[in-house]
Write a protein that holds these residues in place. Structure first.
Motif, PDB file in Angstrom:
ATOM      1  N   ASP A 181       0.810  -1.218   0.000  1.00 55.60           N
ATOM      2  CA  ASP A 181       0.000   0.000   0.000  1.00 55.60           C
ATOM      3  C   ASP A 181       0.846   1.271   0.000  1.00 55.60           C
ATOM      4  O   ASP A 181       0.322   2.369  -0.193  1.00 55.60           O
ATOM      5  CB  ASP A 181      -0.931   0.025   1.228  1.00 55.60           C
ATOM      6  N   PRO A 216     -10.943  -9.488   3.371  1.00 57.28           N
ATOM      7  CA  PRO A 216     -11.373  -8.955   2.066  1.00 57.28           C
ATOM      8  C   PRO A 216     -11.289  -7.433   1.976  1.00 57.28           C
ATOM      9  O   PRO A 216     -11.651  -6.721   2.914  1.00 57.28           O
ATOM     10  CB  PRO A 216     -12.820  -9.451   1.959  1.00 57.28           C
ATOM     11  N   GLU A 217     -10.778  -6.962   0.844  1.00 55.77           N
ATOM     12  CA  GLU A 217     -10.643  -5.541   0.512  1.00 55.77           C
ATOM     13  C   GLU A 217      -9.643  -4.811   1.407  1.00 55.77           C
ATOM     14  O   GLU A 217      -9.701  -3.593   1.568  1.00 55.77           O
ATOM     15  CB  GLU A 217     -12.007  -4.846   0.559  1.00 55.77           C
ATOM     16  N   THR A 218      -8.701  -5.574   2.002  1.00 54.66           N
ATOM     17  CA  THR A 218      -7.608  -4.964   2.757  1.00 54.66           C
ATOM     18  C   THR A 218      -6.303  -5.635   2.337  1.00 54.66           C
ATOM     19  O   THR A 218      -6.301  -6.562   1.525  1.00 54.66           O
ATOM     20  CB  THR A 218      -7.785  -5.136   4.291  1.00 54.66           C
ATOM     21  N   THR A 219      -5.182  -5.180   2.900  1.00 53.18           N
ATOM     22  CA  THR A 219      -3.895  -5.842   2.665  1.00 53.18           C
ATOM     23  C   THR A 219      -3.270  -6.258   3.995  1.00 53.18           C
ATOM     24  O   THR A 219      -2.048  -6.377   4.116  1.00 53.18           O
ATOM     25  CB  THR A 219      -2.931  -4.915   1.909  1.00 53.18           C
ATOM     26  N   ASP A 253     -15.441 -10.612  13.888  1.00 50.84           N
ATOM     27  CA  ASP A 253     -16.130 -10.244  12.646  1.00 50.84           C
ATOM     28  C   ASP A 253     -17.638 -10.505  12.754  1.00 50.84           C
ATOM     29  O   ASP A 253     -18.311 -10.746  11.756  1.00 50.84           O
ATOM     30  CB  ASP A 253     -15.532 -11.046  11.478  1.00 50.84           C
ATOM     31  N   ARG A 263     -16.405 -16.213   4.939  1.00 54.79           N
ATOM     32  CA  ARG A 263     -15.804 -15.357   3.921  1.00 54.79           C
ATOM     33  C   ARG A 263     -14.826 -16.182   3.081  1.00 54.79           C
ATOM     34  O   ARG A 263     -14.042 -16.963   3.614  1.00 54.79           O
ATOM     35  CB  ARG A 263     -15.084 -14.166   4.559  1.00 54.79           C
ATOM     36  N   VAL A 265     -11.609 -16.510   0.770  1.00 48.91           N
ATOM     37  CA  VAL A 265     -10.328 -15.837   0.576  1.00 48.91           C
ATOM     38  C   VAL A 265      -9.463 -16.700  -0.346  1.00 48.91           C
ATOM     39  O   VAL A 265      -9.389 -17.918  -0.164  1.00 48.91           O
ATOM     40  CB  VAL A 265      -9.599 -15.635   1.925  1.00 48.91           C
ATOM     41  N   TYR A 269      -3.554 -16.215   0.006  1.00 51.66           N
ATOM     42  CA  TYR A 269      -3.491 -15.260   1.108  1.00 51.66           C
ATOM     43  C   TYR A 269      -3.954 -15.859   2.438  1.00 51.66           C
ATOM     44  O   TYR A 269      -4.363 -15.125   3.340  1.00 51.66           O
ATOM     45  CB  TYR A 269      -4.308 -14.023   0.765  1.00 51.66           C
TER      46      TYR A 269
END
Length: 295
Positions: A181, A216-219, A253, A263, A265, A269
């Motif tokens: 990022d 999800p949608e993060t690093t 979560d 979720r 993935v 990852y």
């Protein structure tokens, strides 16, 4: 320092100079000089064969051949040990019976692996510091490779992030990495703060396994648990099955009703917990079960 590097410690603790003959033993029919250097070094590390630090591949092959020639095998002891372990295995119950849910090939492979682990040669010598350094250097991540990197000193959830390797320094066993990022700066990290990502072929993430995974949608990597058995698929044109994605439940979560959603993935990852990834295998053998289903 150079003279010290040429000495090894004997069992009694005295320093002895390492002999290095270049003449290949005539009694050895195998040509160890044809083997890759990494294979020879694995033999050297496993049997603690003394060699010079600056020894070339030809000299390493001679050292392996001479050690191989000098090994004595008592056939009666080997056969009796095999029969004793076989008998002990029957008394404890075979792995085939302990894992009834697996298919025939997987169960047979597991049985062979269990047997190999229990009968592997072990001479009582743990790998020395140099052997461990060579192993870590051999398995180090390559430049440009994505990894999980720990950028904080705490073990809080989310302290591991997705990064890319810029360089590995074998002498200090450190990495230069870049945050995916923020590529404006390099981060210097010890090897214990870098974990290589999954290829999807390891098969170590069964249901209920505790792992870390990118939310999800993060690093960033967060702790989670595998909530469903992974689905293996065979990509077209390959012979290696793999898991493309893993279904997880992340810690903390829960939704407004207290339910934790499943979720998906990408398996790449999803990685082991650090304590499972960084372990010393003094009394273990790194084995890959034989694929008896392959034609």
């Amino acid at each position: 320092m150079q003279n010290q590097a040429k000495a090894r410690r004997t069992a009694g603790g005295s320093a002895t100079k390492v002999s290095h003959s270049r003449s290949y033993p005539r009694g050895v029919g195998l040509d160890f000089k044809k083997l890759p250097c990494l294979t020879l070094m694995s033999y050297i590390d496993h049997h603690n064969v003394p060699i010079r630090d600056e020894a070339p591949p030809s000299e390493i092959a001679v050292a392996v051949a001479r050690h191989f020639e000098a090994m004595e095998v008592d056939e009666e002891t080997v056969i009796n040990g095999f029969l004793a372990r076989l008998s002990a295995g029957q008394e404890l119950g075979s792995p085939l019976a302990r894992h009834p849910g697996q298919n025939e090939y997987d169960r047979y492979a597991l049985a062979s692996t269990d047997y190999a682990r229990s009968t592997a040669f072990y001479d009582g010598h743990v790998p020395g510091p140099m052997a461990r350094r060579r192993r870590r250097s051999k398995n180090a991540a390559s430049p440009g490779e994505q990894v999980a990197a720990k950028i904080t000193r705490t073990n809080e959830n989310g302290s591991w992030i997705l990064a890319s390797v810029q360089r590995f320094y074998a002498e200090s066993e450190t990495y230069d990495v870049q945050d995916e990022d923020d590529t404006s700066k390099l981060i210097r990290l010890p090897w214990t703060h870098v974990m290589r990502l999954s290829s999807g072929t390891e098969g170590c993430f069964a249901k209920n396994t505790k792992v870390m995974a990118i939310f999800p949608e993060t690093t960033s990597f967060y702790r989670a648990i595998v909530s469903k058995e992974p689905v293996w698929k065979l990509p077209k044109g390959t012979t290696t099955p793999l898991v493309k994605e893993i279904v997880l439940k992340f810690e903390d979560d829960e939704d407004s009703e207290g339910h934790t959603p499943h979720r998906r993935v990408p398996s790449r990852y999803v990685i082991p917990l650090p304590e499972a990834y960084f372990h010393e295998d003094d009394d273990d053998v790194d084995l890959v079960p034989i694929n008896y289903g392959a034609s």
